[in-house]
Enzyme design. Structure first.
Site, PDB file in Angstrom:
ATOM      1  N   GLU A   1    -109.405  39.365  82.729  1.00 37.93           N
ATOM      2  CA  GLU A   1    -108.034  39.021  81.574  1.00 37.93           C
ATOM      3  C   GLU A   1    -107.085  38.141  82.419  1.00 37.93           C
ATOM      4  O   GLU A   1    -106.451  37.449  81.753  1.00 37.93           O
ATOM      5  CB  GLU A   1    -107.282  40.259  81.271  1.00 37.93           C
ATOM      6  CG  GLU A   1    -107.774  41.306  79.952  1.00 37.93           C
ATOM      7  CD  GLU A   1    -107.270  42.760  80.481  1.00 37.93           C
ATOM      8  OE1 GLU A   1    -107.097  43.663  79.287  1.00 37.93           O
ATOM      9  OE2 GLU A   1    -107.046  43.588  81.536  1.00 37.93           O
TER      10      GLU A   1
ATOM     11  N   TYR B   1     -79.947  34.260  69.791  1.00 40.06           N
ATOM     12  CA  TYR B   1     -80.904  34.963  69.385  1.00 40.06           C
ATOM     13  C   TYR B   1     -82.768  34.488  70.455  1.00 40.06           C
ATOM     14  O   TYR B   1     -83.387  34.787  70.586  1.00 40.06           O
ATOM     15  CB  TYR B   1     -81.773  35.816  68.662  1.00 40.06           C
ATOM     16  CG  TYR B   1     -81.446  34.540  67.280  1.00 40.06           C
ATOM     17  CD1 TYR B   1     -82.934  33.946  67.119  1.00 40.06           C
ATOM     18  CD2 TYR B   1     -80.339  35.270  66.574  1.00 40.06           C
ATOM     19  CE1 TYR B   1     -81.726  32.996  65.696  1.00 40.06           C
ATOM     20  CE2 TYR B   1     -80.005  34.104  65.398  1.00 40.06           C
ATOM     21  CZ  TYR B   1     -80.726  33.407  65.057  1.00 40.06           C
ATOM     22  OH  TYR B   1     -80.487  32.882  63.767  1.00 40.06           O
TER      23      TYR B   1
ATOM     24  N   ILE C   1     -99.029  46.391  80.047  1.00 42.65           N
ATOM     25  CA  ILE C   1     -97.984  46.307  79.373  1.00 42.65           C
ATOM     26  C   ILE C   1     -96.991  46.951  78.664  1.00 42.65           C
ATOM     27  O   ILE C   1     -96.011  46.303  78.704  1.00 42.65           O
ATOM     28  CB  ILE C   1     -98.963  45.862  77.863  1.00 42.65           C
ATOM     29  CG1 ILE C   1     -98.933  46.481  77.192  1.00 42.65           C
ATOM     30  CG2 ILE C   1    -100.003  44.801  78.221  1.00 42.65           C
ATOM     31  CD1 ILE C   1    -100.337  47.073  75.972  1.00 42.65           C
ATOM     32  N   GLU C   2     -97.036  48.014  79.542  1.00 40.57           N
ATOM     33  CA  GLU C   2     -95.207  49.415  79.434  1.00 40.57           C
ATOM     34  C   GLU C   2     -94.494  49.239  80.415  1.00 40.57           C
ATOM     35  O   GLU C   2     -93.609  48.967  79.998  1.00 40.57           O
ATOM     36  CB  GLU C   2     -96.574  50.593  79.045  1.00 40.57           C
ATOM     37  CG  GLU C   2     -97.267  50.921  79.966  1.00 40.57           C
ATOM     38  CD  GLU C   2     -98.829  51.002  79.976  1.00 40.57           C
ATOM     39  OE1 GLU C   2     -99.126  50.151  79.161  1.00 40.57           O
ATOM     40  OE2 GLU C   2     -99.435  52.433  79.806  1.00 40.57           O
TER      41      GLU C   2
ATOM     42  N   LYS D   1    -101.677  43.763  72.051  1.00 40.55           N
ATOM     43  CA  LYS D   1    -102.497  43.106  72.755  1.00 40.55           C
ATOM     44  C   LYS D   1    -103.851  42.909  71.868  1.00 40.55           C
ATOM     45  O   LYS D   1    -104.717  43.849  71.573  1.00 40.55           O
ATOM     46  CB  LYS D   1    -102.772  43.365  73.982  1.00 40.55           C
ATOM     47  CG  LYS D   1    -103.600  43.181  74.754  1.00 40.55           C
ATOM     48  CD  LYS D   1    -103.756  43.752  76.786  1.00 40.55           C
ATOM     49  CE  LYS D   1    -104.421  43.297  77.053  1.00 40.55           C
ATOM     50  NZ  LYS D   1    -104.536  43.505  78.444  1.00 40.55           N
TER      51      LYS D   1
END
Length: 124
Positions: free
Chosen positions: A24, A56, A75-76, A102
């Site tokens: 990855e 934004y 990813i958390e 993902k």
């Protein structure tokens, strides 16, 4: 309760190298981010001034810096860092809800994507 409004950035796409597996990091992959920002109404809506709201475009750029920056295994953890950063950058944000998808997660089967959602409530 303070009146609020919500700013949503949906399906922001970035190429990055997060994950536990060496492949990855080596290969990298696309990640998709949704940010839902609950913002204190303040004077932004009545005064029509960009300075009084969450810009934004700048929020997108800040998310991009974090996603494409240093590698995270989870990813958390990345989602929480993004939520905390946004709330810190704009004190008028009451709550930041970040979802990271993902699509090429290394799982032994077929799926559309793996997603994690983290919600951070800013301190009042």
């Amino acid at each position: 309760m303070t009146p609020t409004y919500t700013i949503t950035l949906k399906n922001c796409a970035f190429f990055a190298r997060h994950g536990v597996h060496d492949e990855e990091e080596f290969l990298g992959q696309r990640f998709f981010v949704d940010a839902e920002l609950v913002v204190e109404q303040g004077s932004a809506l009545r005064e029509d001034r960009i300075e009084d709201t969450v810009h934004y475009g700048i929020a997108f750029a800040e998310i991009e810096k974090m996603i494409t920056g240093r590698r995270r295994y989870l990813i958390e953890a990345l989602a929480l860092e993004i939520a905390e950063m946004l709330c810190s950058r704009w004190p008028q944000i009451h709550r930041a809800k970040i979802t990271i998808r993902k699509p090429n997660a290394p799982v032994p089967g077929v799926l559309d994507y793996v997603a994690v959602t983290v919600e951070h409530v800013a301190r009042s």
